[in-house]
Design a protein around this motif. Structure first.
Motif, PDB file in Angstrom:
ATOM      1  N   ILE A 165      30.081  64.570-112.439  1.00  0.00           N
ATOM      2  CA  ILE A 165      30.419  65.834-112.579  1.00  0.00           C
ATOM      3  C   ILE A 165      30.729  65.872-111.078  1.00  0.00           C
ATOM      4  O   ILE A 165      30.083  67.018-110.296  1.00  0.00           O
ATOM      5  CB  ILE A 165      29.579  67.269-112.636  1.00  0.00           C
ATOM      6  N   GLY A 166      31.341  65.077-110.042  1.00  0.00           N
ATOM      7  CA  GLY A 166      32.164  65.114-108.856  1.00  0.00           C
ATOM      8  C   GLY A 166      32.637  66.718-108.491  1.00  0.00           C
ATOM      9  O   GLY A 166      32.046  66.653-107.720  1.00  0.00           O
ATOM     10  N   TYR A 167      32.580  67.321-109.851  1.00  0.00           N
ATOM     11  CA  TYR A 167      34.077  68.352-108.869  1.00  0.00           C
ATOM     12  C   TYR A 167      32.689  69.207-109.220  1.00  0.00           C
ATOM     13  O   TYR A 167      33.184  69.901-107.771  1.00  0.00           O
ATOM     14  CB  TYR A 167      34.917  69.220-110.255  1.00  0.00           C
ATOM     15  N   ALA A 168      31.616  69.221-108.704  1.00  0.00           N
ATOM     16  CA  ALA A 168      30.674  70.254-108.567  1.00  0.00           C
ATOM     17  C   ALA A 168      29.936  70.487-107.657  1.00  0.00           C
ATOM     18  O   ALA A 168      29.224  70.963-106.635  1.00  0.00           O
ATOM     19  CB  ALA A 168      29.313  70.113-109.254  1.00  0.00           C
ATOM     20  N   PHE A 169      30.202  68.878-106.712  1.00  0.00           N
ATOM     21  CA  PHE A 169      29.850  68.107-105.372  1.00  0.00           C
ATOM     22  C   PHE A 169      30.936  68.252-103.957  1.00  0.00           C
ATOM     23  O   PHE A 169      30.753  68.539-102.980  1.00  0.00           O
ATOM     24  CB  PHE A 169      29.429  67.553-105.294  1.00  0.00           C
ATOM     25  N   ALA A 170      32.149  68.717-104.452  1.00  0.00           N
ATOM     26  CA  ALA A 170      33.501  68.943-104.009  1.00  0.00           C
ATOM     27  C   ALA A 170      33.278  69.887-102.576  1.00  0.00           C
ATOM     28  O   ALA A 170      32.011  71.162-102.816  1.00  0.00           O
ATOM     29  CB  ALA A 170      34.816  69.352-104.713  1.00  0.00           C
ATOM     30  N   GLU A 171      33.656  69.676-101.302  1.00  0.00           N
ATOM     31  CA  GLU A 171      33.763  70.746-100.470  1.00  0.00           C
ATOM     32  C   GLU A 171      34.497  71.904-100.742  1.00  0.00           C
ATOM     33  O   GLU A 171      34.003  72.514-100.363  1.00  0.00           O
ATOM     34  CB  GLU A 171      34.028  69.900 -99.023  1.00  0.00           C
ATOM     35  N   THR A 172      35.286  71.828-101.346  1.00  0.00           N
ATOM     36  CA  THR A 172      36.670  73.140-101.879  1.00  0.00           C
ATOM     37  C   THR A 172      36.262  72.662-102.912  1.00  0.00           C
ATOM     38  O   THR A 172      36.868  71.852-104.583  1.00  0.00           O
ATOM     39  CB  THR A 172      37.595  72.595-100.787  1.00  0.00           C
ATOM     40  N   LYS A 173      35.967  73.930-103.555  1.00  0.00           N
ATOM     41  CA  LYS A 173      35.523  73.917-105.337  1.00  0.00           C
ATOM     42  C   LYS A 173      36.541  74.465-106.086  1.00  0.00           C
ATOM     43  O   LYS A 173      36.903  75.871-105.405  1.00  0.00           O
ATOM     44  CB  LYS A 173      34.531  73.919-105.599  1.00  0.00           C
ATOM     45  N   TYR A 174      36.567  74.011-107.462  1.00  0.00           N
ATOM     46  CA  TYR A 174      37.362  74.392-108.105  1.00  0.00           C
ATOM     47  C   TYR A 174      36.869  76.010-108.761  1.00  0.00           C
ATOM     48  O   TYR A 174      36.011  76.292-109.223  1.00  0.00           O
ATOM     49  CB  TYR A 174      38.450  73.579-109.388  1.00  0.00           C
ATOM     50  N   PRO A 175      37.780  77.032-108.437  1.00  0.00           N
ATOM     51  CA  PRO A 175      36.641  77.679-109.265  1.00  0.00           C
ATOM     52  C   PRO A 175      35.915  78.072-110.331  1.00  0.00           C
ATOM     53  O   PRO A 175      36.546  77.883-111.575  1.00  0.00           O
ATOM     54  CB  PRO A 175      37.943  79.539-109.098  1.00  0.00           C
ATOM     55  N   GLY A 176      34.558  78.250-110.562  1.00  0.00           N
ATOM     56  CA  GLY A 176      34.026  78.551-111.679  1.00  0.00           C
ATOM     57  C   GLY A 176      33.208  76.943-112.580  1.00  0.00           C
ATOM     58  O   GLY A 176      32.420  76.817-113.684  1.00  0.00           O
ATOM     59  N   VAL A 177      33.259  76.130-111.647  1.00  0.00           N
ATOM     60  CA  VAL A 177      33.110  74.542-111.502  1.00  0.00           C
ATOM     61  C   VAL A 177      31.311  75.144-111.338  1.00  0.00           C
ATOM     62  O   VAL A 177      30.805  76.202-110.870  1.00  0.00           O
ATOM     63  CB  VAL A 177      32.483  73.524-110.596  1.00  0.00           C
ATOM     64  N   PRO A 178      29.912  74.266-111.733  1.00  0.00           N
ATOM     65  CA  PRO A 178      28.826  75.130-111.662  1.00  0.00           C
ATOM     66  C   PRO A 178      28.240  74.832-110.321  1.00  0.00           C
ATOM     67  O   PRO A 178      28.773  74.186-109.586  1.00  0.00           O
ATOM     68  CB  PRO A 178      27.932  73.732-112.552  1.00  0.00           C
TER      69      PRO A 178
END
Length: 297
Positions: free
Chosen positions: A116-129
């Motif tokens: 779930i790399g998106y949960a650790f992104a510097e700029t997160k997509y709205p709604g990720v854990p």
């Protein structure tokens, strides 16, 4: 010794029971105790509520047991049937306005970055854990799990995602529980590491293929212990029944439970009758087959 409460949210193997497409007597049976979700437990201890593992059935397990609060999730290892439901913790972010604290070994955190790399992104997509990972040293005598009240408060902003609006309580004002990690391996070549956990009078162990004297020593004195078995014979990544018996004999808990059960073992009623005759250090009726929603306390 501090008392804990453990509820089996799932007691099945990685494919669950019934298995897709199978019409064997276990999979086709009607006993609800033979309907097994993927292995996970809910623990209530020292004022905290936490999960051990969040697999592919996580969402349904939360709904089935009406779980509305968790302080943290402890992970045993990185396999999909134990971490595949982490994305759904975002429901708890929305419900409790708090990030979820995850405790695991460093290699498991790296696996989560891939999963779930998106949960650790510097700029997160709205709604990720919203999760905070804390690394466990498997050789430590214990590690501390904190109440989620020490986490920042989250506010949902449409189109933006979560905004941290206020700091959590200082640690000295928060509840905590000290947990003992126990090092095992998921194969017979000591490759994939797995953590068992001891909390007060209960220890939860699953997905192990071997055990050593050090692990047994950390389990001594517990009242309840669990371990995994998927079939009678030795398995490359799980204990066989003879090894389970040896494990329970050496730990010598008051009551012992087999979990991570597959359809290759007997149906619950037959298996429970068989286990009731096992003699562990001179005692019978002390080994049982776990089932979903069974509670130990």
């Amino acid at each position: 010794m501090s008392k804990a409460k453990l509820t089996f949210l799932g007691s099945g193997t990685s494919q669950g029971v019934p298995m897709i497409g199978c019409d064997c007597p276990v999979c086709a049976g009607t006993d609800p105790r033979d309907k097994r979700l993927r292995a996970s437990v809910l623990v209530e201890y020292e004022g905290l509520t936490f999960l051990i593992d969040a697999g592919l059935d996580f969402r349904y397990q939360m709904l089935r047991s009406n779980i509305r609060h968790i302080d943290a999730i402890l992970l045993t290892h990185s396999h999909k049937d134990h971490v595949g439901g982490i994305d759904d913790v975002r429901s708890f972010n929305l419900l409790e306005h708090k990030p979820i604290r995850i405790y695991c070994q460093d290699y498991v955190e790296k696996a989560l970055h891939n999963e779930i790399g998106y949960a650790f992104a510097e700029t997160k997509y709205p709604g990720v854990p919203e999760i905070h990972v804390h690394t466990i040293d498997p050789q430590a005598e214990s590690f501390r799990v904190w109440s989620n009240q020490c986490e920042d408060t989250l506010q949902w902003v449409i189109g933006t995602g979560y905004v941290h609006t206020s700091a959590g309580l200082p640690l000295e004002q928060c509840s905590y529980a000290d947990i003992v990690p126990i090092q095992f391996y998921h194969d017979r070549h000591q490759g994939l590491q797995v953590l068992g956990y001891r909390f007060g009078n209960i220890a939860y162990v699953t997905d192990i293929a071997s055990f050593d004297d050090k692990a047994i020593e950390r389990l001594k004195g517990v009242e309840y212990v669990t371990v995994n078995c998927v079939k009678r014979a030795q398995h490359h990544s799980h204990l066989g029944l003879d090894e389970v018996r040896e494990f329970f004999t050496r730990v010598n808990a008051r009551q012992s439970y087999i979990t991570h059960i597959s359809h290759l073992l007997p149906c619950y009623r037959e298996f429970e009758e068989e286990l009731s005759s096992w003699e562990i250090n001179g005692r019978t009726n002390c080994v049982h087959a776990a089932y979903d929603l069974l509670t130990l306390e």
